[in-house]
Design a protein around this motif. Structure first.
Motif, PDB file in Angstrom:
ATOM      1  N   LEU A 420       0.838  -1.202   0.000  1.00 38.62           N
ATOM      2  CA  LEU A 420       0.000   0.000   0.000  1.00 38.62           C
ATOM      3  C   LEU A 420       0.874   1.254   0.000  1.00 38.62           C
ATOM      4  N   TYR A 421       1.920   1.249   0.817  1.00 41.86           N
ATOM      5  CA  TYR A 421       2.870   2.368   0.865  1.00 41.86           C
ATOM      6  C   TYR A 421       3.540   2.553  -0.491  1.00 41.86           C
ATOM      7  N   SER A 422       3.899   1.457  -1.135  1.00 34.07           N
ATOM      8  CA  SER A 422       4.556   1.518  -2.449  1.00 34.07           C
ATOM      9  C   SER A 422       3.655   2.182  -3.486  1.00 34.07           C
ATOM     10  N   GLU A 424       1.060   4.221  -2.920  1.00 28.89           N
ATOM     11  CA  GLU A 424       0.769   5.604  -2.573  1.00 28.89           C
ATOM     12  C   GLU A 424       1.946   6.537  -2.863  1.00 28.89           C
ATOM     13  N   ASN A 425       3.165   6.048  -2.659  1.00 31.92           N
ATOM     14  CA  ASN A 425       4.349   6.903  -2.807  1.00 31.92           C
ATOM     15  C   ASN A 425       5.132   6.654  -4.097  1.00 31.92           C
ATOM     16  N   LYS A 426       4.612   5.716  -4.915  1.00 37.29           N
ATOM     17  CA  LYS A 426       5.242   5.393  -6.204  1.00 37.29           C
ATOM     18  C   LYS A 426       6.712   4.976  -6.034  1.00 37.29           C
ATOM     19  N   ILE A 427       6.961   4.259  -4.975  1.00 34.17           N
ATOM     20  CA  ILE A 427       8.311   3.714  -4.734  1.00 34.17           C
ATOM     21  C   ILE A 427       8.266   2.221  -5.018  1.00 34.17           C
ATOM     22  N   PRO A 428       9.062   1.745  -5.948  1.00 32.47           N
ATOM     23  CA  PRO A 428       8.995   0.318  -6.323  1.00 32.47           C
ATOM     24  C   PRO A 428       9.330  -0.597  -5.154  1.00 32.47           C
ATOM     25  N   LEU A 429       8.580  -1.691  -5.088  1.00 35.51           N
ATOM     26  CA  LEU A 429       8.743  -2.683  -4.033  1.00 35.51           C
ATOM     27  C   LEU A 429       8.682  -4.068  -4.665  1.00 35.51           C
ATOM     28  N   ILE A 430       9.608  -4.936  -4.269  1.00 30.15           N
ATOM     29  CA  ILE A 430       9.685  -6.298  -4.795  1.00 30.15           C
ATOM     30  C   ILE A 430       9.456  -7.281  -3.658  1.00 30.15           C
ATOM     31  N   ALA A 431       8.603  -8.267  -3.907  1.00 31.25           N
ATOM     32  CA  ALA A 431       8.403  -9.368  -2.965  1.00 31.25           C
ATOM     33  C   ALA A 431       9.165 -10.587  -3.469  1.00 31.25           C
ATOM     34  N   PHE A 432       9.896 -11.218  -2.555  1.00 34.32           N
ATOM     35  CA  PHE A 432      10.678 -12.419  -2.904  1.00 34.32           C
ATOM     36  C   PHE A 432       9.965 -13.648  -2.343  1.00 34.32           C
ATOM     37  N   SER A 433       9.595 -14.543  -3.239  1.00 36.90           N
ATOM     38  CA  SER A 433       8.927 -15.781  -2.858  1.00 36.90           C
ATOM     39  C   SER A 433       9.715 -16.943  -3.438  1.00 36.90           C
ATOM     40  N   GLU A 434      10.616 -17.473  -2.627  1.00 37.47           N
ATOM     41  CA  GLU A 434      11.538 -18.540  -3.037  1.00 37.47           C
ATOM     42  C   GLU A 434      12.333 -18.107  -4.271  1.00 37.47           C
ATOM     43  N   ASP A 435      12.020 -18.653  -5.460  1.00 38.47           N
ATOM     44  CA  ASP A 435      12.779 -18.319  -6.662  1.00 38.47           C
ATOM     45  C   ASP A 435      12.061 -17.313  -7.554  1.00 38.47           C
ATOM     46  N   ARG A 436      11.022 -16.671  -7.025  1.00 40.10           N
ATOM     47  CA  ARG A 436      10.238 -15.716  -7.820  1.00 40.10           C
ATOM     48  C   ARG A 436      10.353 -14.313  -7.228  1.00 40.10           C
ATOM     49  N   ILE A 477      11.856  -5.832  -0.725  1.00 42.64           N
ATOM     50  CA  ILE A 477      12.923  -4.858  -0.964  1.00 42.64           C
ATOM     51  C   ILE A 477      12.329  -3.595  -1.585  1.00 42.64           C
ATOM     52  N   PHE A 478      12.545  -2.458  -0.921  1.00 44.14           N
ATOM     53  CA  PHE A 478      12.235  -1.150  -1.508  1.00 44.14           C
ATOM     54  C   PHE A 478      13.453  -0.699  -2.315  1.00 44.14           C
ATOM     55  N   LEU A 479      13.199  -0.127  -3.481  1.00 38.58           N
ATOM     56  CA  LEU A 479      14.260   0.397  -4.349  1.00 38.58           C
ATOM     57  C   LEU A 479      14.128   1.906  -4.437  1.00 38.58           C
ATOM     58  N   ASP A 480      15.177   2.628  -4.077  1.00 43.00           N
ATOM     59  CA  ASP A 480      15.144   4.084  -4.117  1.00 43.00           C
ATOM     60  C   ASP A 480      16.588   4.580  -4.212  1.00 43.00           C
ATOM     61  N   THR A 481      16.760   5.879  -4.130  1.00 47.05           N
ATOM     62  CA  THR A 481      18.115   6.425  -4.070  1.00 47.05           C
ATOM     63  C   THR A 481      18.693   6.139  -2.690  1.00 47.05           C
ATOM     64  N   ALA A 482      20.022   6.212  -2.576  1.00 44.48           N
ATOM     65  CA  ALA A 482      20.667   5.998  -1.280  1.00 44.48           C
ATOM     66  C   ALA A 482      20.174   7.027  -0.262  1.00 44.48           C
ATOM     67  N   GLU A 483      19.968   8.265  -0.738  1.00 42.66           N
ATOM     68  CA  GLU A 483      19.480   9.320   0.156  1.00 42.66           C
ATOM     69  C   GLU A 483      18.053   9.034   0.598  1.00 42.66           C
ATOM     70  N   GLY A 484      17.210   8.606  -0.343  1.00 38.75           N
ATOM     71  CA  GLY A 484      15.820   8.306  -0.008  1.00 38.75           C
ATOM     72  C   GLY A 484      15.704   7.176   0.996  1.00 38.75           C
TER      73      GLY A 484
END
Length: 592
Positions: A420-422, A424-436, A477-484
Motif C-alpha cells: 500500500l505504501y509503495s 501511494e508513494n510510487k516507490i517500487p517494491l519487490i516481494a521475494f517468494s523462493e525463486d520468484r 525490498i524497496f528500491l530508491d536512491t541511497a538518500e531516499g
C-alpha cells in the motif's frame, strides 16, 4: 602418510662458529652460511637414504644401490617427538672401509601431501647421492682458484651427511629474513655445518633448502619440468656447500658456472645451470626483481608479505575447510560481476579441497546466474541446485544435496502495508517468494534488479490481493536512491514494523524488510550445524551490516574495505575492496 620430522641434526656449535657467508643472485638467490641448531621447526616429512661409495679416484668408481639404516640418534630424535619412523631398507655388509653418504630428504610441514612433490622427494633419494659423488670426484686435483678449500679431501671422512628440505615460499622467506635480513622468498638457501676445527670423522656438509613454489615458477619460465629445476637448484646449493661462491668476483662466478654445467652434464640432467640461466635472463632484458612484492601497488607492505601468488596454493595446506562468502559488494564488483582474478582464486581454493558456500540476500537463481558467467555454476563449481547455501538473508537455507532445511516467511499484514505504501508513494517494491520476484508496477529500478543484479525477472501482479494469494513471501525490498533510503524509508519502516519485522541493508539504495529474529548469521549457524562443521573451520567474507553476525561467528572474519564502518569494526581483518578483487586477495592471503 609419511612422518613429519625436523630437518635439524642434534648437534650444537659455539655461536662464534656460525658466521654467515652469503651469496645472492638475480632471480635465483642462494645463501651459504653456518646454521643454528634451532633453525628449523620440528615439522617435516623426512626420507633417509644411505649410500656406500668405493673403488673410485676418491672413494671408488661405483655408486652402490641406496640403502637405509636406523641410526640411534635418529631413533631417539623421532621417538622423543612421537613421530612414526621412516621405513628403512636392509643394510649391506661392509667388506672394506667405504665413504658412507647419509642423505635426508625432508618435506616441510606446510607443504601438502601433493603426489608430485612426494614423487620428487623419492627421486631425490637417488639423485642427491649421485650428485654428491660426482661433485666430490671433481674436487680431486681441481685447479679452481676461488673455491674455499674447507671441504677438500673427503676421503679422510668415514661419513658425509647432507639434508635437503623442500618447502614453500612462506617458509624460505622467513629463513631469508632471519639469516640474511632479506624479506622475500628465494629459490635455494645453502647452510654449511662443516667445522674443520673439530676434526670429526663425519663430514656434516649441511643443509640445502629449496622452495618448490619458486622452483615451479622458474621451471615454467625456463621451459622444463619441476624436477629439472629442483635438480638445478640442488647442484647450485651443493656447490655452495663445497666452497664455491659466485658473488665474490667475476672469476668466482665463472668457475662456479663452469662447475654447474659440468655436473649437470655428467649427471645427464636437463637445463642450464642457475648462474647461466640468470645471466641469460639479464641478457634478454628481463628485469631483476629481488623482491617481487615491490611491484604490487594499492596494498600495504604487510598485506603483500602474507599474500600467496596466483597458482601457488598447491604448495600450502588450507587453514580452513569452508569459506562463507557474501555476493553483492563482496564476491561481485561494482559492475555486479565476478572478476577473472577472483574466479581463478576460487577455482584454486576448490582444487585444494576448500569448499566455498554462498551466504547472501539474493535468491539461488540469481547466484547461479552470476557465477555461470565465469563457469563456476554447476556440479563442479561453487553453486548449483544441489549445493548448500544461505539465501534471502538466511530465510531460505539449503543443506546437503541442495535440500531445503529452513524457511521463514514474512508476516502477511506487513507485506500488505508495504505494498500500500509503495502504491501511494510510487516507490517500487519487490516481494521475494523462493525463486520468484513479484511487484505491482513496472519501473526502471525494478528492471535493474534483473539486468544488473541477476535476480529473476519480476512478475507484475494486477493487485495486492492477487500478489499475496497463494504464495509465501520471505522478504521485501524497496528500491530508491541511497538518500531516499537513509532519510525516509529506513526511519519510517524501522518504526512501522516494530517487533513484527526487521529492516536491513546490503547496499545503500535498497531497504530490505525481513521477519524478526532472522539473519544471514543465524542461517549460517544453522547450516554449519546441519553439515557438522564448527565455526573454527570457516573463514567468512562480507561487506554489509547484514554480514556482521556471520563475520563474528567465523574463526576468521574479513570485511572488505568498501564495506560499512560497523562491519569493519567487528572484522578480524579488513581486506581490499571488491573492485580490487578483495575475495581473491583474502583467499591468497588468509586461507592457506
Amino acid at each position: 602418510m609419511l612422518p613429519r620430522l625436523s630437518l635439524l641434526l642434534l648437534r650444537t656449535f659455539p655461536r662464534d662458529l656460525m658466521a654467515a657467508r652469503v651469496a645472492s643472485r638475480a632471480f635465483s638467490t642462494a645463501a651459504y652460511f653456518r646454521r643454528s641448531p634451532t633453525l628449523f621447526p620440528s615439522s617435516s616429512v623426512c626420507f633417509h637414504a644411505s649410500s656406500l661409495c668405493s673403488d673410485s679416484s676418491v672413494f671408488g668408481g661405483r655408486l652402490s644401490a641406496l640403502r637405509c639404516e636406523d641410526r640411534s640418534i635418529s631413533k631417539v630424535f623421532a621417538s622423543q617427538r612421537g613421530y612414526r619412523k621412516v621405513r628403512r631398507r636392509p643394510a649391506k655388509s661392509r667388506k672394506e672401509k667405504e665413504l658412507e653418504l647419509n642423505v635426508d630428504i625432508c618435506i616441510e610441514e606446510q607443504l601438502p601431501d601433493d603426489s608430485e612433490i612426494l614423487g620428487i622427494a623419492e627421486m631425490l633419494r637417488l639423485n642427491v647421492p649421485m650428485a654428491m659423488k660426482l661433485a666430490f670426484d671433481s674436487l680431486k686435483n681441481s685447479e679452481y682458484k676461488t673455491r674455499e678449500p674447507a671441504v677438500d679431501d673427503v676421503g679422510c671422512f668415514d661419513t658425509v651427511e647432507l639434508s635437503v628440505l623442500l618447502c614453500n615460499d612462506e617458509f624460505i622467506r622467513k629463513l631469508n629474513k632471519e639469516w640474511r635480513d632479506e624479506d622475500h622468498a628465494t629459490d635455494v638457501l645453502s647452510m654449511s655445518q662443516h667445522v674443520p676445527e673439530l676434526k670429526l670423522p663425519i663430514l656434516m656438509l649441511g643443509d640445502i633448502v629449496i622452495s618448490v613454489e619458486t622452483a615451479a615458477r622458474q621451471a615454467e619460465e625456463r621451459g622444463h619440468t619441476l624436477i629439472d629445476e629442483i635438480r638445478i637448484l640442488l647442484v647450485h646449493g651443493l656447490l655452495h656447500l663445497l666452497g664455491f661462491d659466485h658473488e665474490i668476483s667475476d672469476e668466482a662466478e665463472a668457475e662456479m658456472e663452469e662447475e654447474e654445467e659440468l655436473l649437470l652434464k655428467s649427471l645427464g640432467w636437463k637445463g642450464k645451470g642457475l648462474i647461466q640461466s640468470a645471466n641469460d635472463a639479464e641478457t634478454n632484458g628481463m628485469p631483476h626483481i629481488d623482491n617481487p612484492d615491490d611491484c604490487r601497488e594499492n596494498l600495504t607492505h604487510e598485506l603483500l608479505k602474507d599474500r600467496k601468488k596466483e597458482g601457488s596454493l598447491r604448495f600450502y595446506k588450507p587453514k580452513f575447510s569452508y569459506i562463507f562468502c557474501d555476493m553483492d559488494g563482496t564476491l561481485l564488483n561494482s559492475q555486479s560481476q565476478v572478476s577473472s582474478t577472483t574466479a581463478k582464486a576460487l577455482r584454486e581454493a576448490l582444487s585444494r579441497g576448500v569448499k566455498v558456500v554462498i551466504a547472501t540476500g539474493k535468491t539461488r537463481p540469481a547466484v547461479i546466474s552470476a557465477l555461470k558467467m565465469v563457469d563456476l555454476a554447476g556440479k563442479e563449481g561453487i553453486i548449483s541446485e544441489f549445493s548448500p547455501g544461505v539465501f534471502l538473508q538466511g530465510l531460505l537455507v539449503y543443506g546437503r544435496q541442495g535440500r531445503e532445511i529452513f524457511r521463514r516467511n514474512l508476516d502477511t499484514d506487513v507485506c500488505r502495508e508495504a505494498f500500500l505504501y509503495s502504491l501511494e508513494n510510487k516507490i517500487p517494491l519487490i516481494a521475494f517468494s523462493e525463486d520468484r520476484c513479484l511487484t505491482l508496477f513496472d519501473h526502471p529500478l525494478v528492471d535493474t534488479l534483473h539486468t544488473i543484479y541477476h535476480e529473476p525477472k519480476a512478475e507484475v501482479m494486477p493487485s495486492i490481493e492477487d500478489l499475496l494469494a497463494g504464495v509465501d513471501i520471505q522478504k521485501l525490498i524497496f528500491l530508491d536512491t541511497a538518500e531516499g533510503v537513509a532519510t525516509t524509508l529506513r526511519p519510517y519502516w524501522s518504526e512501522a514494523t516494530r517487533d513484527r519485522a526487521t529492516v536491513v541493508q546490503a547496499v545503500p539504495d535498497m531497504l530490505e524488510i525481513v521477519p524478526s529474529g532472522t539473519s544471514k548469521g543465524s542461517g549460517v549457524k544453522m547450516l554449519l550445524d546441519h553439515l557438522g562443521v564448527t565455526a573454527n573451520e570457516i573463514m567468512a567474507i562480507g561487506d554489509g551490516e547484514n554480514d556482521i553476525e556471520m563475520l563474528e561467528l567465523a574463526s576468521l572474519g574479513i570485511a572488505l574495505s568498501n564495506g560499512s564502518d560497523k562491519t569493519k569494526a567487528v572484522a578480524d581483518v579488513i581486506g581490499v575492496s571488491n573492485d580490487e578483487d578483495g575475495v581473491a586477495d583474502a583467499i591468497y592471503r588468509c586461507t592457506f
